[in-house]
Scaffold this motif. Structure first.
Motif, mmCIF file in Angstrom:
data_model
loop_
_atom_site.group_PDB
_atom_site.id
_atom_site.type_symbol
_atom_site.label_atom_id
_atom_site.label_comp_id
_atom_site.label_asym_id
_atom_site.label_seq_id
_atom_site.Cartn_x
_atom_site.Cartn_y
_atom_site.Cartn_z
ATOM 1 N N GLY A 180 59.891 160.468 17.965
ATOM 2 C CA GLY A 180 60.299 160.261 19.349
ATOM 3 C C GLY A 180 60.100 158.853 19.846
ATOM 4 O O GLY A 180 60.142 158.601 21.057
ATOM 5 N N LEU A 181 59.891 157.886 18.924
ATOM 6 C CA LEU A 181 59.660 156.505 19.324
ATOM 7 C C LEU A 181 60.935 155.675 19.340
ATOM 8 O O LEU A 181 60.985 154.608 19.955
ATOM 9 C CB LEU A 181 58.653 155.852 18.369
ATOM 10 C CG LEU A 181 57.252 156.462 18.396
ATOM 11 C CD1 LEU A 181 56.397 155.880 17.270
ATOM 12 C CD2 LEU A 181 56.598 156.230 19.751
ATOM 13 N N LEU A 189 70.386 151.717 17.099
ATOM 14 C CA LEU A 189 69.033 152.174 17.404
ATOM 15 C C LEU A 189 68.508 151.471 18.636
ATOM 16 O O LEU A 189 68.806 150.301 18.872
ATOM 17 C CB LEU A 189 68.089 151.857 16.231
ATOM 18 C CG LEU A 189 68.534 152.336 14.857
ATOM 19 C CD1 LEU A 189 67.714 151.652 13.784
ATOM 20 C CD2 LEU A 189 68.396 153.835 14.768
ATOM 21 N N ARG A 190 67.694 152.178 19.407
ATOM 22 C CA ARG A 190 67.010 151.592 20.538
ATOM 23 C C ARG A 190 65.644 152.251 20.656
ATOM 24 O O ARG A 190 65.440 153.386 20.201
ATOM 25 C CB ARG A 190 67.809 151.754 21.843
ATOM 26 C CG ARG A 190 68.058 153.168 22.262
ATOM 27 C CD ARG A 190 68.981 153.254 23.482
ATOM 28 N NE ARG A 190 68.316 152.811 24.684
ATOM 29 C CZ ARG A 190 68.679 151.721 25.368
ATOM 30 N NH1 ARG A 190 69.682 150.980 24.970
ATOM 31 N NH2 ARG A 190 68.042 151.373 26.456
ATOM 32 N N ALA A 191 64.716 151.545 21.257
ATOM 33 C CA ALA A 191 63.400 152.126 21.503
ATOM 34 C C ALA A 191 63.538 153.238 22.530
ATOM 35 O O ALA A 191 64.242 153.095 23.539
ATOM 36 C CB ALA A 191 62.436 151.052 22.004
ATOM 37 N N ILE A 243 52.521 152.097 24.013
ATOM 38 C CA ILE A 243 52.604 151.632 22.626
ATOM 39 C C ILE A 243 53.261 150.259 22.574
ATOM 40 O O ILE A 243 52.821 149.368 21.830
ATOM 41 C CB ILE A 243 53.363 152.654 21.761
ATOM 42 C CG1 ILE A 243 52.500 153.895 21.544
ATOM 43 C CG2 ILE A 243 53.764 152.041 20.413
ATOM 44 C CD1 ILE A 243 53.222 155.039 20.865
ATOM 45 N N ALA A 244 54.306 150.065 23.356
ATOM 46 C CA ALA A 244 54.979 148.764 23.390
ATOM 47 C C ALA A 244 54.017 147.675 23.836
ATOM 48 O O ALA A 244 53.988 146.568 23.280
ATOM 49 C CB ALA A 244 56.195 148.823 24.309
ATOM 50 N N ALA A 292 52.552 144.423 21.625
ATOM 51 C CA ALA A 292 52.607 143.042 22.124
ATOM 52 C C ALA A 292 51.219 142.401 22.050
ATOM 53 O O ALA A 292 51.081 141.231 21.676
ATOM 54 C CB ALA A 292 53.121 143.031 23.557
ATOM 55 N N LEU A 293 50.189 143.180 22.391
ATOM 56 C CA LEU A 293 48.823 142.674 22.297
ATOM 57 C C LEU A 293 48.447 142.397 20.842
ATOM 58 O O LEU A 293 47.833 141.374 20.525
ATOM 59 C CB LEU A 293 47.858 143.690 22.912
ATOM 60 C CG LEU A 293 46.360 143.344 22.840
ATOM 61 C CD1 LEU A 293 46.071 142.061 23.618
ATOM 62 C CD2 LEU A 293 45.533 144.504 23.371
ATOM 63 N N LEU A 294 48.846 143.304 19.960
ATOM 64 C CA LEU A 294 48.559 143.128 18.538
ATOM 65 C C LEU A 294 49.213 141.860 18.009
ATOM 66 O O LEU A 294 48.602 141.106 17.240
ATOM 67 C CB LEU A 294 49.068 144.346 17.762
ATOM 68 C CG LEU A 294 48.873 144.339 16.243
ATOM 69 C CD1 LEU A 294 47.387 144.286 15.893
ATOM 70 C CD2 LEU A 294 49.539 145.562 15.618
ATOM 71 N N GLU A 295 50.436 141.598 18.429
ATOM 72 C CA GLU A 295 51.127 140.392 17.975
ATOM 73 C C GLU A 295 50.388 139.131 18.426
ATOM 74 O O GLU A 295 50.337 138.135 17.699
ATOM 75 C CB GLU A 295 52.564 140.386 18.496
ATOM 76 C CG GLU A 295 53.347 139.169 18.042
ATOM 77 C CD GLU A 295 54.783 139.149 18.568
ATOM 78 O OE1 GLU A 295 55.384 138.060 18.562
ATOM 79 O OE2 GLU A 295 55.286 140.209 18.983
ATOM 80 N N SER A 296 49.836 139.173 19.615
ATOM 81 C CA SER A 296 49.171 137.976 20.148
ATOM 82 C C SER A 296 47.773 137.770 19.577
ATOM 83 O O SER A 296 47.235 136.659 19.647
ATOM 84 C CB SER A 296 49.092 138.057 21.675
ATOM 85 O OG SER A 296 48.229 139.115 22.077
ATOM 86 N N THR A 297 47.180 138.825 18.998
ATOM 87 C CA THR A 297 45.797 138.707 18.503
ATOM 88 C C THR A 297 45.688 138.749 16.984
ATOM 89 O O THR A 297 44.688 138.279 16.429
ATOM 90 C CB THR A 297 44.931 139.840 19.092
ATOM 91 O OG1 THR A 297 45.517 141.116 18.762
ATOM 92 C CG2 THR A 297 44.827 139.703 20.602
ATOM 93 N N ASP A 298 46.673 139.310 16.304
ATOM 94 C CA ASP A 298 46.666 139.385 14.837
ATOM 95 C C ASP A 298 47.585 138.289 14.307
ATOM 96 O O ASP A 298 48.804 138.376 14.426
ATOM 97 C CB ASP A 298 47.145 140.760 14.382
ATOM 98 C CG ASP A 298 47.062 140.964 12.881
ATOM 99 O OD1 ASP A 298 47.470 140.054 12.121
ATOM 100 O OD2 ASP A 298 46.614 142.043 12.456
#
Length: 323
Positions: free
Chosen positions: A54-55, A67-69, A83-84, A88-94
């Motif tokens: 369902g994502l 496809l779309r989110a 989740i989105a 975004a946070l994961l991208e900025s910290t990892d």
């Protein structure tokens, strides 16, 4: 929507990349594979897992699958939007994930450019025909200004742009609407519209292939329905307006921009116009028969053929039952 299924779907770095991609723009499965550098069957397998959770959502457009989110539906916890934000946070910290996402976005830029080039090629092939018709009526700028003025005091809410063509109406009203569905029967025109609208947030604009005689939507889904230079192609305008009424909520409205009644028969032969414009009385009858309450029309008469803007409100259910 099971939490376990969602977390299993996200327990793969490739699927995390796909979710970031779909957060940027709607993509065909082949385009996802192109960015990932994977085979299409492999990319499709990852996409299937995200859709089953369902994502993400699939939509067929001719032989292509887009496809779309997935967005949070009413009544559901705001899991997808959270989740989105987490991604975004994961991208900025990892650092490693951030570098991969940036590389993916650079490949997305090439896809955007390819879409734009395809749209320009289509315009070049058809520009003469469109320019010939445009010369017969008021300028596009005048029409757009008049339509915007006619709708300025209205909260557009959820909008359906029927026969979106180049996507110009969706672009014009994107900031004022909560969400716009841009619908067209022509795959070629949808590709043009996609190129024009790809700078807008994916949660704002959705492109759908469909016919105005059988709209692929549930009843009362939209607050505002637009027909911009489309209704004259309808063999049965009454059927098209009845379908528009079905998907418009009570108290919602319809806006129609089209030719005033004229006698230019060559438009039938050269451009497949089924109707030579509409007289006000005829349009009022069509709208009232479809349970719309018409307002006085707006007229633009500075061209060889006049342009009309008709705005009408969907009657409440109780009035339709008793009237």
């Amino acid at each position: 929507m099971r939490t376990e299924t969602i977390f299993r779907a996200l327990a793969d770095p490739t699927r995390l990349r796909i979710m970031r991609l779909l957060g940027s723009m709607e993509l065909a499965v082949g385009e996802v594979a192109q960015v990932l550098g994977q085979s299409q069957p492999r990319a499709s397998r990852h996409v299937g897992i995200l859709c089953d959770a369902g994502l993400a959502e699939r939509r067929r457009e001719g032989s292509w699958i887009f496809l779309r989110a997935a967005s949070d539906s009413r009544g559901d916890p705001a899991i997808r939007s959270e989740i989105a934000r987490l991604l975004a946070l994961l991208e900025s910290t990892d650092t490693a994930f951030g570098e991969q996402c940036e590389a993916d976005r650079q490949k997305l830029a090439a896809i955007r450019d390819a879409r734009q080039a395809e749209a320009q090629e289509y315009f070049a092939e058809h520009a003469h025909d469109w320019d010939e018709v445009r010369r017969l009526h008021s300028s596009d700028e005048q029409i757009e200004q008049a339509l915007a003025k006619a709708l300025k005091d209205i909260s557009l809410g959820r909008v359906l742009d029927i026969g979106t063509g180049t996507g110009r109406m969706a672009e014009l009203f994107a900031e004022k609407a909560d969400h716009i569905v841009a619908l067209d029967k022509s795959l070629a025109m949808l590709r043009v519209a996609r190129a024009k609208l790809q700078h807008l947030p994916t949660e704002r604009v959705e492109l759908v292939q469909g016919d105005f005689t059988s709209l692929p939507f549930a009843a009362a889904r939209f607050d505002t329905v637009l027909f911009h230079q489309v209704l004259h192609f309808a063999d049965s305008p009454a059927a098209a307006l009845a379908e528009a009424a079905r998907v418009t909520r009570s108290g919602g409205r319809i806006a129609i921009v089209d030719f005033a009644a004229h006698q230019r028969e060559e438009l039938r032969e050269k451009y497949a116009h089924a109707r030579l414009g509409f007289a006000d009385a005829h349009m009022n009858d069509l709208l009232e028969e479809s349970d719309f309450e018409p307002r006085p029309p707006v007229s633009l008469d500075d061209g060889e053929i006049g342009i009309k803007i008709w705005v009408a409100e969907r009657r409440p259910h109780a009035e339709r039952m008793t009237g």
